[in-house]
Design a protein around this motif. Structure first.
Motif, PDB file in Angstrom:
ATOM      1  N   SER A 271       0.806  -1.161   0.092  1.00 20.24           N
ATOM      2  CA  SER A 271       0.097  -0.022  -0.087  1.00 20.24           C
ATOM      3  C   SER A 271       0.873   1.374  -0.235  1.00 20.24           C
ATOM      4  N   ALA A 272       2.028   1.368   1.089  1.00 23.12           N
ATOM      5  CA  ALA A 272       2.948   2.472   0.938  1.00 23.12           C
ATOM      6  C   ALA A 272       3.509   2.697  -0.422  1.00 23.12           C
ATOM      7  N   ILE A 273       3.865   1.571  -1.094  1.00 21.39           N
ATOM      8  CA  ILE A 273       4.336   1.494  -2.399  1.00 21.39           C
ATOM      9  C   ILE A 273       3.479   2.122  -3.497  1.00 21.39           C
ATOM     10  N   GLN A 274       2.259   1.778  -3.420  1.00 20.65           N
ATOM     11  CA  GLN A 274       1.275   2.163  -4.182  1.00 20.65           C
ATOM     12  C   GLN A 274       0.943   3.648  -4.095  1.00 20.65           C
ATOM     13  N   ASN A 275       0.817   4.222  -2.901  1.00 17.93           N
ATOM     14  CA  ASN A 275       0.699   5.361  -2.551  1.00 17.93           C
ATOM     15  C   ASN A 275       1.951   6.263  -3.387  1.00 17.93           C
ATOM     16  N   LYS A 276       3.113   5.996  -3.271  1.00 20.16           N
ATOM     17  CA  LYS A 276       4.375   6.453  -3.895  1.00 20.16           C
ATOM     18  C   LYS A 276       4.032   6.739  -5.429  1.00 20.16           C
ATOM     19  N   MET A 277       3.639   5.498  -5.998  1.00 25.75           N
ATOM     20  CA  MET A 277       3.426   5.288  -7.334  1.00 25.75           C
ATOM     21  C   MET A 277       2.224   6.019  -7.996  1.00 25.75           C
ATOM     22  N   VAL A 278       1.315   6.501  -7.066  1.00 19.78           N
ATOM     23  CA  VAL A 278       0.138   7.305  -7.426  1.00 19.78           C
ATOM     24  C   VAL A 278       0.671   8.563  -7.505  1.00 19.78           C
ATOM     25  N   GLU A 279       1.394   8.882  -6.446  1.00 12.52           N
ATOM     26  CA  GLU A 279       2.113  10.563  -6.226  1.00 12.52           C
ATOM     27  C   GLU A 279       2.763  10.517  -7.554  1.00 12.52           C
ATOM     28  N   PHE A 280       3.384   9.586  -8.046  1.00 10.61           N
ATOM     29  CA  PHE A 280       4.460   9.921  -9.153  1.00 10.61           C
ATOM     30  C   PHE A 280       3.814   9.923 -10.378  1.00 10.61           C
ATOM     31  N   ASN A 281       2.526   9.413 -10.533  1.00 10.09           N
ATOM     32  CA  ASN A 281       1.720   9.119 -11.639  1.00 10.09           C
ATOM     33  C   ASN A 281       2.210   7.951 -12.349  1.00 10.09           C
ATOM     34  N   VAL A 282       2.786   6.985 -11.783  1.00  6.66           N
ATOM     35  CA  VAL A 282       3.060   5.611 -12.380  1.00  6.66           C
ATOM     36  C   VAL A 282       2.030   4.950 -12.370  1.00  6.66           C
ATOM     37  N   ILE A 283       0.960   4.900 -11.520  1.00  9.30           N
ATOM     38  CA  ILE A 283      -0.277   4.270 -11.557  1.00  9.30           C
ATOM     39  C   ILE A 283      -1.185   5.342 -11.552  1.00  9.30           C
ATOM     40  N   GLU A 284      -2.507   4.933 -11.901  1.00  9.06           N
ATOM     41  CA  GLU A 284      -3.746   6.078 -11.667  1.00  9.06           C
ATOM     42  C   GLU A 284      -4.336   6.149 -10.505  1.00  9.06           C
ATOM     43  N   LYS A 285      -4.545   4.826 -10.044  1.00 12.15           N
ATOM     44  CA  LYS A 285      -5.261   4.662  -8.547  1.00 12.15           C
ATOM     45  C   LYS A 285      -4.594   3.613  -7.917  1.00 12.15           C
ATOM     46  N   LYS A 286      -4.825   3.414  -6.722  1.00 17.64           N
ATOM     47  CA  LYS A 286      -4.395   2.221  -5.900  1.00 17.64           C
ATOM     48  C   LYS A 286      -5.481   0.978  -5.845  1.00 17.64           C
ATOM     49  N   GLU A 287      -4.965  -0.083  -5.961  1.00 20.63           N
ATOM     50  CA  GLU A 287      -5.497  -1.418  -5.880  1.00 20.63           C
ATOM     51  C   GLU A 287      -5.609  -1.975  -4.564  1.00 20.63           C
ATOM     52  N   ASN A 288      -6.635  -2.817  -4.268  1.00 14.98           N
ATOM     53  CA  ASN A 288      -6.594  -3.635  -2.641  1.00 14.98           C
ATOM     54  C   ASN A 288      -4.939  -4.445  -3.074  1.00 14.98           C
ATOM     55  N   SER A 289      -4.106  -3.989  -2.070  1.00 17.37           N
ATOM     56  CA  SER A 289      -3.021  -4.531  -1.965  1.00 17.37           C
ATOM     57  C   SER A 289      -2.962  -6.023  -1.700  1.00 17.37           C
ATOM     58  N   GLY A 290      -3.834  -6.558  -0.949  1.00 18.37           N
ATOM     59  CA  GLY A 290      -4.178  -7.933  -0.890  1.00 18.37           C
ATOM     60  C   GLY A 290      -4.312  -8.716  -2.067  1.00 18.37           C
ATOM     61  N   ASP A 291      -4.827  -8.118  -3.091  1.00 16.68           N
ATOM     62  CA  ASP A 291      -5.063  -8.861  -4.341  1.00 16.68           C
ATOM     63  C   ASP A 291      -3.596  -8.991  -5.083  1.00 16.68           C
ATOM     64  N   LEU A 292      -2.764  -8.275  -4.755  1.00 17.20           N
ATOM     65  CA  LEU A 292      -1.511  -8.273  -5.605  1.00 17.20           C
ATOM     66  C   LEU A 292      -0.501  -9.318  -5.040  1.00 17.20           C
ATOM     67  N   ILE A 293      -0.901  -9.776  -3.807  1.00 14.83           N
ATOM     68  CA  ILE A 293       0.271 -10.676  -3.111  1.00 14.83           C
ATOM     69  C   ILE A 293      -0.224 -12.107  -2.763  1.00 14.83           C
TER      70      ILE A 293
END
Length: 286
Positions: free
Chosen positions: A259-281
């Motif tokens: 989740s913390a990494i996704q927050n950064k990636m959204v901030e950097f416009n690398v991804i548009e929005k966060k997904e449920n982190s539990g679905d990624l692992i």
């Protein structure tokens, strides 16, 4: 005996896999683990996971998070290297560019879209206050493509792992104008969902073996000299790299971290929005 195919970059981070394969540690557990080099990096491995050409991959965290969100049928099973990756920012030996600031409007050489070299160029732009929408990219495939693009003037700069490219700086192929560390653990293990569903115990055994190796990796006799010779590095560079690199020895990956990494990636416009982190692992260890 089950056959599993694993891929990774042919770099010093993955030498523990070479050791365990050479010692036939997987074969002893009834697993025929076959290694495939992917010089093209995370973008190439993400494509291979999607196509079912590889079952397990050692990939950059940011790249595989983005690709799983975009439909890659795989899961992150654990962090592999938990320290940041240091990305060198390189220009050609005869380039007019002298500083990072000079690169704001220069074309970026990237291995492929969605790769680490692509996503970290975006991170670097954010770090320097540049307009990310103005970035221009030149797809070059791999490190050799980056060498060609900078030498021929097809691109202005190229980002690749600092120590892997150090020999190219030493021999005058590249000049390094700066570094850009990843703001998160750099490498994770990703496994295709089909393999996790049908061969979970075998995949867990693969994790057990590699984690046992990386736990004591820095204590191996003459490991600095072995790595320097194998990867054509200066001994002091390898020693510095070993001093700042930390592998995961089996600690589960947490939803909070993703989740913390996704927050950064959204901030950097690398991804548009966060997904449920539990679905990624899919944790090997609970």
């Amino acid at each position: 005996m089950i056959k599993l195919r694993i891929g990774g970059v042919p770099e010093h981070f993955n030498y523990p896999w070479y050791i365990t394969l050479k010692n036939k540690e997987y074969t002893k557990e009834g697993i025929n683990l076959r290694w495939q080099d992917y010089p093209g990096g995370t973008g190439a491995m993400s494509k291979a996971l999607r196509a079912g050409e590889v079952d397990i991959a050692l990939v950059l965290t940011e790249g595989i998070i983005k690709d799983i969100i975009n439909g890659n049928p795989s899961k992150i099973t654990q962090t592999f290297v938990k320290s940041p990756l240091i990305w060198g920012i390189h220009v050609g030996a005869n380039s007019k560019f002298k500083t990072i600031a000079d690169l704001e409007h220069a074309t970026v050489a990237i291995s492929r879209f969605g790769s680490g070299s692509h996503l970290m160029a975006i991170v670097n732009a954010h770090n320097n206050g540049w307009n990310v929408n103005n970035l221009q990219f030149k797809v070059v495939g791999d490190l050799q493509g980056g060498i060609d693009a900078l030498t021929n003037g097809d691109a202005g700069y190229f980002m690749w792992e600092h120590f892997t490219t150090k020999p190219l700086v030493d021999n005058g192929t590249f000049r390094r104008v700066g570094d850009c560390p990843t703001p998160w653990p750099c490498f994770v293990i990703a496994v295709r969902n089909e393999i996790l569903e049908n061969h979970f115990e075998e995949v867990k055994k693969v994790h057990d073996i590699i984690n046992s190796c990386t736990k004591d990796f820095k204590d191996f006799d003459n490991i600095d000299e072995i790595l320097a010779n194998r990867y054509e590095q200066q001994l002091d560079d390898i020693q510095k790299w070993l001093s700042i690199t930390e592998w995961n020895d089996g600690k589960p990956i947490s939803e909070d971290l993703i989740s913390a990494i996704q927050n950064k990636m959204v901030e950097f416009n690398v991804i548009e929005k966060k997904e449920n982190s539990g679905d990624l692992i899919r944790n090997m260890y609970i």
